[in-house]
Each structure stands twice: as C-alpha cells, then as structure tokens.
Design a protein around this motif. Structure first.
Motif, short mmCIF file in Angstrom:
data_model
loop_
_atom_site.label_atom_id
_atom_site.label_comp_id
_atom_site.label_asym_id
_atom_site.label_seq_id
_atom_site.Cartn_x
_atom_site.Cartn_y
_atom_site.Cartn_z
N LEU A 59 0.91 -1.29 0.03
CA LEU A 59 -0.08 0.01 -0.08
C LEU A 59 0.94 1.35 0.03
CD1 LEU A 59 -2.79 1.40 0.19
CD2 LEU A 59 -2.51 1.04 2.65
N MET A 60 1.94 1.18 0.70
CA MET A 60 2.95 2.27 0.86
C MET A 60 3.54 2.63 -0.47
SD MET A 60 4.81 1.72 4.61
CE MET A 60 5.75 3.17 4.42
N LEU A 61 3.97 1.69 -1.25
CA LEU A 61 4.58 1.73 -2.33
C LEU A 61 3.42 2.33 -3.51
CD1 LEU A 61 6.48 -1.50 -2.98
CD2 LEU A 61 7.34 0.75 -2.43
N GLU A 62 2.28 1.64 -3.65
CA GLU A 62 1.36 2.27 -4.42
C GLU A 62 1.05 3.77 -4.10
OE1 GLU A 62 -1.46 3.14 -7.16
OE2 GLU A 62 -0.04 1.42 -6.89
N GLN A 63 1.10 4.25 -2.87
CA GLN A 63 0.81 5.48 -2.48
C GLN A 63 2.02 6.45 -2.99
OE1 GLN A 63 0.32 5.49 1.83
NE2 GLN A 63 -1.91 5.61 1.67
N GLN A 64 3.11 5.96 -3.05
CA GLN A 64 4.25 6.66 -3.27
C GLN A 64 4.16 6.62 -5.05
OE1 GLN A 64 7.86 4.61 -2.45
NE2 GLN A 64 8.11 5.68 -0.50
N ALA A 65 3.62 5.69 -5.58
CA ALA A 65 3.60 5.61 -7.11
C ALA A 65 2.47 6.76 -7.56
CB ALA A 65 3.18 4.12 -7.43
N GLN A 66 1.24 6.77 -6.68
CA GLN A 66 0.30 7.77 -7.00
C GLN A 66 0.86 9.14 -7.01
OE1 GLN A 66 -2.96 7.38 -4.70
NE2 GLN A 66 -4.40 8.86 -5.75
N GLU A 67 1.82 9.46 -5.84
CA GLU A 67 2.14 10.82 -5.86
C GLU A 67 3.12 10.86 -7.01
OE1 GLU A 67 4.93 13.03 -2.74
OE2 GLU A 67 3.09 12.40 -1.84
N ARG A 68 3.77 10.05 -7.16
CA ARG A 68 4.90 10.46 -8.54
C ARG A 68 4.01 10.68 -9.74
NH1 ARG A 68 7.13 5.73 -8.21
NH2 ARG A 68 6.03 4.76 -10.22
N ARG A 69 3.16 10.00 -10.08
CA ARG A 69 2.11 10.13 -11.38
C ARG A 69 1.72 11.44 -11.05
NH1 ARG A 69 0.83 4.53 -10.41
NH2 ARG A 69 -0.93 5.10 -9.41
N LEU A 70 1.26 12.20 -10.10
CA LEU A 70 0.49 13.23 -9.83
C LEU A 70 1.61 14.51 -10.25
CD1 LEU A 70 -1.74 12.80 -6.66
CD2 LEU A 70 -2.48 13.05 -9.08
N CYS A 71 3.01 14.14 -9.51
CA CYS A 71 3.97 15.07 -9.52
C CYS A 71 4.39 15.39 -11.15
CB CYS A 71 5.19 14.76 -8.67
SG CYS A 71 4.98 15.10 -7.09
N GLU A 72 4.41 14.11 -11.67
CA GLU A 72 4.85 14.02 -13.25
C GLU A 72 3.69 14.73 -13.90
OE1 GLU A 72 6.03 10.78 -16.83
OE2 GLU A 72 5.46 10.34 -14.84
N ALA A 73 2.38 14.44 -13.77
CA ALA A 73 1.52 15.31 -14.72
C ALA A 73 1.67 16.71 -14.18
CB ALA A 73 0.20 14.80 -13.98
N GLU A 74 1.77 17.34 -13.03
CA GLU A 74 1.95 18.74 -12.82
C GLU A 74 3.25 19.32 -13.55
OE1 GLU A 74 1.17 21.15 -8.81
OE2 GLU A 74 3.07 20.15 -8.92
N PHE A 75 4.25 18.52 -13.73
CA PHE A 75 5.57 19.15 -14.17
C PHE A 75 5.32 19.03 -15.59
CE2 PHE A 75 9.08 17.48 -16.43
CZ PHE A 75 9.95 18.67 -16.60
N ASN A 76 4.65 18.06 -16.05
CA ASN A 76 4.30 17.96 -17.58
C ASN A 76 3.17 19.23 -18.13
OD1 ASN A 76 5.78 15.92 -18.40
ND2 ASN A 76 4.35 14.33 -18.01
N ARG A 77 2.54 19.76 -17.10
CA ARG A 77 1.46 20.75 -17.39
C ARG A 77 2.13 22.14 -17.27
NH1 ARG A 77 -1.97 19.35 -13.74
NH2 ARG A 77 -1.31 21.00 -12.18
N HIS A 78 2.96 22.37 -16.30
CA HIS A 78 3.60 23.65 -16.46
C HIS A 78 4.84 23.58 -17.47
CE1 HIS A 78 2.61 25.40 -12.50
NE2 HIS A 78 2.36 24.02 -12.02
N ALA A 79 5.33 22.83 -17.87
CA ALA A 79 6.28 22.66 -18.73
C ALA A 79 5.75 22.99 -20.28
CB ALA A 79 7.17 21.52 -19.01
N THR A 80 4.62 22.58 -20.19
CA THR A 80 3.54 22.73 -21.68
C THR A 80 3.13 24.07 -21.68
OG1 THR A 80 3.05 20.36 -21.66
CG2 THR A 80 1.77 21.70 -23.08
N GLN A 81 2.63 24.71 -20.69
CA GLN A 81 2.24 25.99 -20.73
C GLN A 81 3.31 26.91 -20.74
OE1 GLN A 81 0.30 25.96 -16.65
NE2 GLN A 81 -1.44 25.13 -17.45
N ALA A 82 4.42 26.60 -20.34
CA ALA A 82 5.63 27.62 -20.52
C ALA A 82 6.12 27.40 -22.06
CB ALA A 82 6.57 27.17 -19.46
#
Length: 276
Positions: A59-82
C-alpha cells in the motif's frame, strides 16, 4: 550556455517558486528542463515484518507511485504551458544523493531554500550536501516568493578565493546576459590580495568576455554577519541574483561560528547561485 536545467519536483508548498524560476530560465536560454522526482527508498527489515506486513508495504508503494504520477502530470502541465522542452527522471533513494546524481548531466540544478515549517524531503542539511557534492552550480530559490526575472542585476561575492573563482566561472551564462554586475568585497576577505588588486584581477577576467563593466563594492560588516551584509548590498542595488561560493572556510568552523554560506541558506531574500 545553459542547455539542460534540472528541477527538483515535489509536492511541497515552495514548488511553484521553483517552477517559475526554472521555466523562466529555460525560456530565456532556450534550455530543456529535466524534472527530477525522488521517492524514499524504504523496505522493512526482518524485525519490522511483523509490524509492517507485506500488504501494508505494498500500500505504501502504491501511494508513492500515485504521488509520483501526480507530480509528473503537474510537471508536464507547467512545462507545456511554458512551451519549453522537458524530460522526466524518477529516482529512488536519499534525496540529496539522487538530486546530486541527476544534476551532474545538466548545467544547473534548481532547488528551494529549505523551509523548517514544512515537511519537504529536502531539509537544510540536504541542500548544503547537494551543493557540496553535485559538481554543478545550484540555484537556490527563496521559498517565500516567485522570481521570473533572474540575472538582470547580479551581485558577485568576491574575495579572490577558490570558491569565489569557481562560482564566477559557473555563473558565466548569467553574467553574459546581465545588464549590471556588482562585485562585493567584505572587509579584508583575502589573505593573498589587497582589495585593489582583487578588483583589478576581477575586471581583467570579466572585460575580455564582453560582460558588463562591474561596479566594485567594498564594505565592512560593521558587526553584522556576512550574510546580512551581502543581502543588504543586494537590496541596496536592486539585485535579482547573488553569486557566491559555498564554504569559503573550513566547514566545521562555519558549523560552530556561523558564516556567510549558512546565513545565506537560512535568510536569503533573492535567488542565490551557489558553487563549490
């Protein structure tokens, strides 16, 4: 030139200031931004297996993976906007080690000033460690504000020492585009050169490169800490970037007595380009 800029990606409150700084620099230098996300590497040992059964660990690993996916999506969004080129790197291990490792194949690493009031995985000691071990310049951005204009008016901390010389060379992409450069010497900060000799040597290095003619500032600390004197000089001249070497003295001495490096990491009011 800056062609690859590493950016520490994490869901902390200071991340927007990091994004603003890194993406603004990427646009300015037409550079690629490399988002570096670090997951904690933890596995229960034999004594902990009864406390942390495999289901809990998964469960801890899945939570880490979920947070990583959220961070990657946010990073991609900001870079795309810029509208900047981007790469994504997900690392596993100690944050200081992973950030330093991924910084070595870039030209600059962007970190936030550590904020003791948050639970960021990068604490003050880790910031120092990354700067000491990365082998690349590190831009540390204050956590309290966003900076999209960095390097128009630069304050260079200059004492003729090794760390100052290394920082000066690492700051070349910024110095080449600066409108104003201020070179600050505090008191008699060099054991080998007099202030006038230091100024002459600095000008001789800058002038052939076509940089802006530096305005030379010589100040005493007047009983204040060196960090406070540096920040005051930067504020007096409207500087938006400070360039300095980390640890001009023995590190153990600074740990006990304090010093410009530690003061700046704790109290910075504008972005600081650190080099070691």
């Amino acid at each position: 030139m800056l062609k690859r800029i590493a950016l520490h990606v994490e869901k902390d409150q200071a991340r927007y200031a990091r994004y603003a700084a890194a993406l603004a620099l990427a646009r300015r230098f037409q550079a690629q931004v490399v988002g570096v996300y670090v997951s904690h590497a933890w596995m229960p040992d034999e004594a902990e297996h009864d406390i942390f059964p495999s289901a809990v660990y998964e469960l801890m690993l899945e939570q880490q993976a979920q947070e990583r996916r959220l961070c990657e999506a946010e990073f991609n969004r900001h870079a795309t906007q810029a509208e900047v080129d981007r790469q994504w790197r997900a690392a596993l291990g100690r944050p200081a080690d992973a950030l330093a490792l991924h910084a070595r194949c870039t030209d600059l690493l962007v970190l936030s000033q550590a904020d003791a009031t948050t639970d960021s995985i990068v604490d003050p000691y880790s910031v120092e460690t990354v700067i000491m071990t990365a082998g690349r310049p590190v831009l540390v951005v204050p956590y309290a504000a966003e900076y999209t204009s960095i390097g128009d008016r630069i304050l260079v901390c200059w004492d003729g020492g090794r760390e100052a010389a290394r920082a000066l060379a690492d700051a070349a992409p910024f110095l080449a585009r600066a409108r104003n450069i201020f070179a600050l010497t505090l008191g008699s900060r060099s054991a080998n050169l007099q202030p006038g000799e230091m100024s002459e040597a600095l000008q001789a290095w800058l002038r052939p490169r076509g940089y802006a003619e530096p305005r030379l500032l010589a100040r005493d600390t007047d009983g204040r800490g060196m960090g406070d004197a540096i920040l005051t000089a930067a504020a007096d001249h409207g500087c938006d970037l400070i360039v300095m070497g980390l640890y001009g003295h023995n590190r153990a001495r600074e740990w006990v007595l304090g010093g410009a490096s530690r003061d700046m990491l704790r109290n910075m009011t504008v972005p600081v380009l650190f080099s070691h």
